[in-house]
Scaffold this motif. Sequence first.
Motif, PDB file in Angstrom:
ATOM      1  N   LYS A 102      12.822  -0.751  10.144  1.00  0.00           N
ATOM      2  CA  LYS A 102      12.475  -0.026   9.050  1.00  0.00           C
ATOM      3  C   LYS A 102      12.803  -0.797   7.990  1.00  0.00           C
ATOM      4  CE  LYS A 102      12.498   4.445  11.336  1.00  0.00           C
ATOM      5  NZ  LYS A 102      13.423   6.085  10.865  1.00  0.00           N
ATOM      6  N   SER A 103      13.633  -1.796   8.171  1.00  0.00           N
ATOM      7  CA  SER A 103      14.509  -3.060   6.826  1.00  0.00           C
ATOM      8  C   SER A 103      12.414  -3.995   6.836  1.00  0.00           C
ATOM      9  CB  SER A 103      15.502  -3.353   6.603  1.00  0.00           C
ATOM     10  OG  SER A 103      15.526  -3.833   8.305  1.00  0.00           O
ATOM     11  N   ALA A 104      12.297  -3.495   7.844  1.00  0.00           N
ATOM     12  CA  ALA A 104      11.158  -4.659   7.459  1.00  0.00           C
ATOM     13  C   ALA A 104      10.087  -3.517   6.406  1.00  0.00           C
ATOM     14  CB  ALA A 104       9.952  -4.640   8.417  1.00  0.00           C
ATOM     15  N   GLY A 105      10.076  -3.958   5.228  1.00  0.00           N
ATOM     16  CA  GLY A 105       9.515  -3.483   4.431  1.00  0.00           C
ATOM     17  C   GLY A 105       7.509  -3.713   4.226  1.00  0.00           C
ATOM     18  N   SER A 106       7.197  -5.054   4.968  1.00  0.00           N
ATOM     19  CA  SER A 106       5.903  -5.219   5.519  1.00  0.00           C
ATOM     20  C   SER A 106       4.925  -4.864   6.355  1.00  0.00           C
ATOM     21  CB  SER A 106       5.836  -6.757   5.566  1.00  0.00           C
ATOM     22  OG  SER A 106       7.024  -7.155   6.989  1.00  0.00           O
ATOM     23  N   THR A 107       5.956  -4.250   7.119  1.00  0.00           N
ATOM     24  CA  THR A 107       4.993  -3.038   8.187  1.00  0.00           C
ATOM     25  C   THR A 107       5.075  -1.819   7.799  1.00  0.00           C
ATOM     26  OG1 THR A 107       7.551  -3.629   9.548  1.00  0.00           O
ATOM     27  CG2 THR A 107       5.878  -5.551   9.573  1.00  0.00           C
ATOM     28  N   SER A 108       5.325  -1.782   6.772  1.00  0.00           N
ATOM     29  CA  SER A 108       5.885  -0.220   6.865  1.00  0.00           C
ATOM     30  C   SER A 108       4.722  -0.031   6.053  1.00  0.00           C
ATOM     31  CB  SER A 108       6.775  -0.230   5.741  1.00  0.00           C
ATOM     32  OG  SER A 108       6.545   0.143   4.355  1.00  0.00           O
ATOM     33  N   ILE A 109       4.233   1.643   6.254  1.00  0.00           N
ATOM     34  CA  ILE A 109       3.022   2.818   6.141  1.00  0.00           C
ATOM     35  C   ILE A 109       2.322   2.346   4.850  1.00  0.00           C
ATOM     36  CG2 ILE A 109       1.453   4.152   6.306  1.00  0.00           C
ATOM     37  CD1 ILE A 109       1.551   2.313   9.565  1.00  0.00           C
ATOM     38  N   HIS A 110       4.360   2.801   4.558  1.00  0.00           N
ATOM     39  CA  HIS A 110       3.936   2.576   2.388  1.00  0.00           C
ATOM     40  C   HIS A 110       4.115   1.716   2.520  1.00  0.00           C
ATOM     41  CE1 HIS A 110       6.218   3.927  -1.436  1.00  0.00           C
ATOM     42  NE2 HIS A 110       6.959   3.038  -1.149  1.00  0.00           N
ATOM     43  N   GLY A 111       4.492   0.466   2.356  1.00  0.00           N
ATOM     44  CA  GLY A 111       3.985  -1.478   2.191  1.00  0.00           C
ATOM     45  C   GLY A 111       2.628  -0.902   2.060  1.00  0.00           C
ATOM     46  N   LEU A 112       2.009  -0.750   3.527  1.00  0.00           N
ATOM     47  CA  LEU A 112       0.635  -1.305   4.277  1.00  0.00           C
ATOM     48  C   LEU A 112      -0.497  -0.512   2.649  1.00  0.00           C
ATOM     49  CD1 LEU A 112       1.440  -1.560   7.677  1.00  0.00           C
ATOM     50  CD2 LEU A 112       0.430  -3.381   6.269  1.00  0.00           C
TER      51      LEU A 112
ATOM     52  N   LYS B  25      -0.157   0.333   0.402  1.00  0.00           N
ATOM     53  CA  LYS B  25       0.053  -0.151  -1.166  1.00  0.00           C
ATOM     54  C   LYS B  25      -0.858  -1.339  -1.401  1.00  0.00           C
ATOM     55  CE  LYS B  25       4.582   1.459  -3.727  1.00  0.00           C
ATOM     56  NZ  LYS B  25       5.697   0.858  -4.385  1.00  0.00           N
ATOM     57  N   LEU B  26      -1.011  -2.282   0.050  1.00  0.00           N
ATOM     58  CA  LEU B  26      -1.685  -3.415  -0.137  1.00  0.00           C
ATOM     59  C   LEU B  26      -2.901  -3.073  -0.247  1.00  0.00           C
ATOM     60  CD1 LEU B  26       0.525  -5.644   1.766  1.00  0.00           C
ATOM     61  CD2 LEU B  26       0.055  -5.774  -0.259  1.00  0.00           C
ATOM     62  N   GLY B  27      -2.910  -1.389  -0.382  1.00  0.00           N
ATOM     63  CA  GLY B  27      -4.820  -1.652  -0.384  1.00  0.00           C
ATOM     64  C   GLY B  27      -5.289  -1.135   1.304  1.00  0.00           C
ATOM     65  N   LYS B  28      -4.507  -1.336   2.475  1.00  0.00           N
ATOM     66  CA  LYS B  28      -4.875  -1.076   4.315  1.00  0.00           C
ATOM     67  C   LYS B  28      -5.336   0.414   3.919  1.00  0.00           C
ATOM     68  CE  LYS B  28      -3.705  -4.941   6.527  1.00  0.00           C
ATOM     69  NZ  LYS B  28      -4.598  -5.605   7.628  1.00  0.00           N
ATOM     70  N   SER B  29      -6.134   0.842   4.943  1.00  0.00           N
ATOM     71  CA  SER B  29      -6.626   2.366   5.533  1.00  0.00           C
ATOM     72  C   SER B  29      -5.855   2.587   6.709  1.00  0.00           C
ATOM     73  CB  SER B  29      -8.297   1.938   5.090  1.00  0.00           C
ATOM     74  OG  SER B  29      -8.577   0.977   6.567  1.00  0.00           O
ATOM     75  N   LYS B  30      -6.246   3.880   6.835  1.00  0.00           N
ATOM     76  CA  LYS B  30      -5.538   4.554   8.341  1.00  0.00           C
ATOM     77  C   LYS B  30      -6.448   3.826   9.403  1.00  0.00           C
ATOM     78  CE  LYS B  30      -8.293   8.684   7.864  1.00  0.00           C
ATOM     79  NZ  LYS B  30      -8.509   9.683   6.926  1.00  0.00           N
ATOM     80  N   GLU B  31      -7.884   3.806   9.104  1.00  0.00           N
ATOM     81  CA  GLU B  31      -8.993   2.388   9.881  1.00  0.00           C
ATOM     82  C   GLU B  31      -8.664   1.350  10.412  1.00  0.00           C
ATOM     83  OE1 GLU B  31     -11.180   6.032   7.712  1.00  0.00           O
ATOM     84  OE2 GLU B  31     -10.050   4.486   7.004  1.00  0.00           O
ATOM     85  N   ALA B  32      -7.894   0.216   9.444  1.00  0.00           N
ATOM     86  CA  ALA B  32      -7.657  -1.019   9.565  1.00  0.00           C
ATOM     87  C   ALA B  32      -5.931  -0.514  10.675  1.00  0.00           C
ATOM     88  CB  ALA B  32      -7.216  -1.245   8.093  1.00  0.00           C
TER      89      ALA B  32
END
Length: 295
Positions: free
Chosen positions: A245-255, A257-264
Amino acid sequence: MKTYRLTRIAPTPSGFLHLGNALSFAITYALAKRHGTKIMLRIDDLDQNRVKMSYVEDLFDTLRFLDFPWHYGPRNVKEYQDSFSQIHRMPLYHKVLDQLVGKNLVYACQCSRKKIAQSSPDGSYPGTCRAKHIGLGHKQVNWRLKTDQRPLTMQMESNELVSPLPAIMKDFIIRKKDGAPSYQLASVVDDIHYGVDLIVRGDDLQDSSWTQLFIADLLPENQFSKGTFYHHPLLMDNGEHKLSKSAGSTSIHGLRKLGKSKEAIYQQLGVFMGFSESVFSLEEFERAFNQKRLP
């Protein structure tokens, strides 16, 4: 096809939910559909020092974003706080602790993690305090359960495993130094309380499953002892370490923010699972998962 009454997802609000959580949720959903099982949301918040309201809010927000449905448990932060936090079930945990103490199955331990590591390189507890007869009422002592090598049976979907408790879990802690019940005790008491009989969790928690079966075996007849277990593979960070959970780059929250959709995100989970076709939703993940598992 065997049916089960209830399964659950049990996230901990000590960080933003990540891709590994999403994978576990999707597999739980797929197995629930496969077996005609209802789903409960159980929030594991025993360690109140690590709980942040932003993480609780993220939990509900992420489940909504992923279109994940559940039948029982809190629907929002207020319901969680008012009725479903583990702090409301403290009397249940202490009742079970009292039962185990009454059976003379509990002893106090003063050993620190550092001391245990010095005498036991693999981290297993060597039983240092078992014969010291330290009073359970002493301050700053862990309570440990007296374990043995009785055979335990773990029912899987298509077979069963029989094994004694793993050596690493010998005389495991059931109450911490601050007086709070341990995760192992609270988790199995919750599952018994709610009637969970399909337990889905990551491969890294298989030792916990054996540990909780050991506890359940000491309690009055319950669904947990007869339940079915499924341990799923873990998403790894760079193929080496399980996601944190400390790995922010793999958090759904972080993804997000980067524009990742649920489909992706579902597509990424499908690739990890090795599905033959791309999936873009929870329903497509479920169909692909269950088709892959059918003979």
